[in-house]
Design a protein around this motif. Structure first.
Motif, PDB file in Angstrom:
ATOM      1  N   THR A  35      30.168 -77.927 -11.168  1.00 15.70           N
ATOM      2  CA  THR A  35      30.891 -78.841 -12.053  1.00 15.70           C
ATOM      3  C   THR A  35      30.378 -80.265 -11.881  1.00 15.70           C
ATOM      4  OG1 THR A  35      32.869 -77.451 -11.970  1.00 15.70           O
ATOM      5  CG2 THR A  35      33.172 -79.738 -12.664  1.00 15.70           C
ATOM      6  N   SER A  39      28.375 -82.407 -14.841  1.00 19.48           N
ATOM      7  CA  SER A  39      28.974 -83.635 -15.376  1.00 19.48           C
ATOM      8  C   SER A  39      27.922 -84.693 -15.707  1.00 19.48           C
ATOM      9  CB  SER A  39      29.986 -84.204 -14.374  1.00 19.48           C
ATOM     10  OG  SER A  39      29.342 -84.693 -13.219  1.00 19.48           O
ATOM     11  N   CYS A 286      33.485 -81.592 -17.668  1.00 19.98           N
ATOM     12  CA  CYS A 286      33.166 -81.504 -16.233  1.00 19.98           C
ATOM     13  C   CYS A 286      33.319 -82.868 -15.564  1.00 19.98           C
ATOM     14  CB  CYS A 286      31.756 -80.980 -16.036  1.00 19.98           C
ATOM     15  SG  CYS A 286      31.569 -79.207 -16.380  1.00 19.98           S
TER      16      CYS A 286
END
Length: 314
Positions: A35, A39, A286
């Protein structure tokens, strides 16, 4: 010989922990790391990320009015939910354990305390699906709703003009907060009751013999001795205040995953899911998840630090 025994013990413990630690790393730590990596990309949630965008998602996040509104709503829940839930749970726990009249058997709770404890704990055993069905009927915006029926019967509202509880921009967030408090009080009441029952009754009796009032006994004896339990409750309630997804997504109006009206009940979790599944902005979502993780972690550390006190022994 002792060295061999120590090595065998270490090998046994290591072998025993390898499997659970491997599962934890694979299903908890690795998704967190993924994650964090996603991002910084333009990932759509379907195909692999095709472009590294750096901090672009984070910059867009804090320029997004809906995200800032959701963050403010979570902040409101974060302030009100722990305070109200802990205060009510402490009050009821004290009444059920030491709020009754002092008789020959010493300090005791109010009459029927075992029954009240069961009643208060009942919301905790209800699933989220049952809660949603119950409060859909409670907050109905027509005259058949439970709250509208009660207020009309008491003459507080006009039966022909019922209140739109979940459709009201000013009331919707507080309706969700009321559910969270109602659901949580019972669990923390039992937690505080268990901690309170470990306190010797002689301490309460001695304080009352010295002329202490109920409020003095609570604030000067009960609360300091329960502080570790209060600290734990505060951390868990802070985490709960950063969520609220199921209730908001199921009860509030909105095109997808609730948050209405006009984003007035939007929370971070609902906005994250909407960006990920509906808008296809998985990289942006994210980044939001990383921010939520950081806020929750920092809040937990701050609460543990600010509420830290020396243990009281008895």
């Amino acid at each position: 010989m002792r060295l061999k025994k120590a090595l065998r013990k270490d090998l046994f413990v290591t072998a025993f922990l390898i499997c659970p630690m491997g599962l934890y790393a694979a299903f908890v730590l690795w998704p967190y790391l993924e994650t964090f990596g996603y991002s910084f990309t333009d990932w759509s949630g379907v195909a692999p990320p095709s472009r590294f965008v750096g901090l672009e998602n984070y910059v867009a996040l804090f320029q997004d009015d809906v995200f800032l509104a959701a963050l403010w709503h979570n902040a409101q829940l974060l302030v009100v939910l722990p305070v109200v839930t802990i205060m009510l749970a402490l009050f009821f726990a004290f009444m059920l354990n030491a709020g009754g009249r002092r008789g020959a058997a010493g300090v005791r709770g109010v009459a029927g305390s075992a029954f009240y404890r069961t009643v208060f704990f009942l919301p905790q055993v209800l699933s989220v699906a049952i809660l949603i069905i119950m409060f859909q009927a409670t907050y109905r915006s027509d005259s058949a709703g439970l709250l509208n029926g009660i207020t009309a019967a008491l003459g507080l509202t006009d039966p022909d003009d019922p209140l739109p509880w979940l459709a009201s921009p000013d009331a919707v967030l507080w309706c969700i907060l009321a559910i969270l408090v109602w659901q949580g009080v019972g669990f923390y009441l039992v937690l505080f009751s268990a901690a309170m029952q470990s306190i010797p009754k002689e301490i309460f009796e001695a304080a009352m013999l010295d002329g202490a009032s109920r409020s003095q006994v609570f604030f000067r004896i009960t609360l300091p001795l329960l502080w570790d339990s209060v600290q734990t409750a505060w951390v868990y309630l802070a985490i709960a205040a950063m969520d609220g997804f199921a209730l908001v997504a199921s009860l509030t109006p909105g095109s997808s995953y609730g948050g209405g009206p006009d984003h007035r009940s939007e929370v971070l979790a609902t906005y994250l899911i909407r960006n990920f599944l509906t808008f296809g902005k998985a990289g942006f979502a994210c980044a939001m998840g990383v921010v939520i993780f950081a806020i929750t972690l920092l809040l937990s550390l701050a609460v543990l630090r600010l509420t830290k006190r020396d243990s009281v022994e008895y």
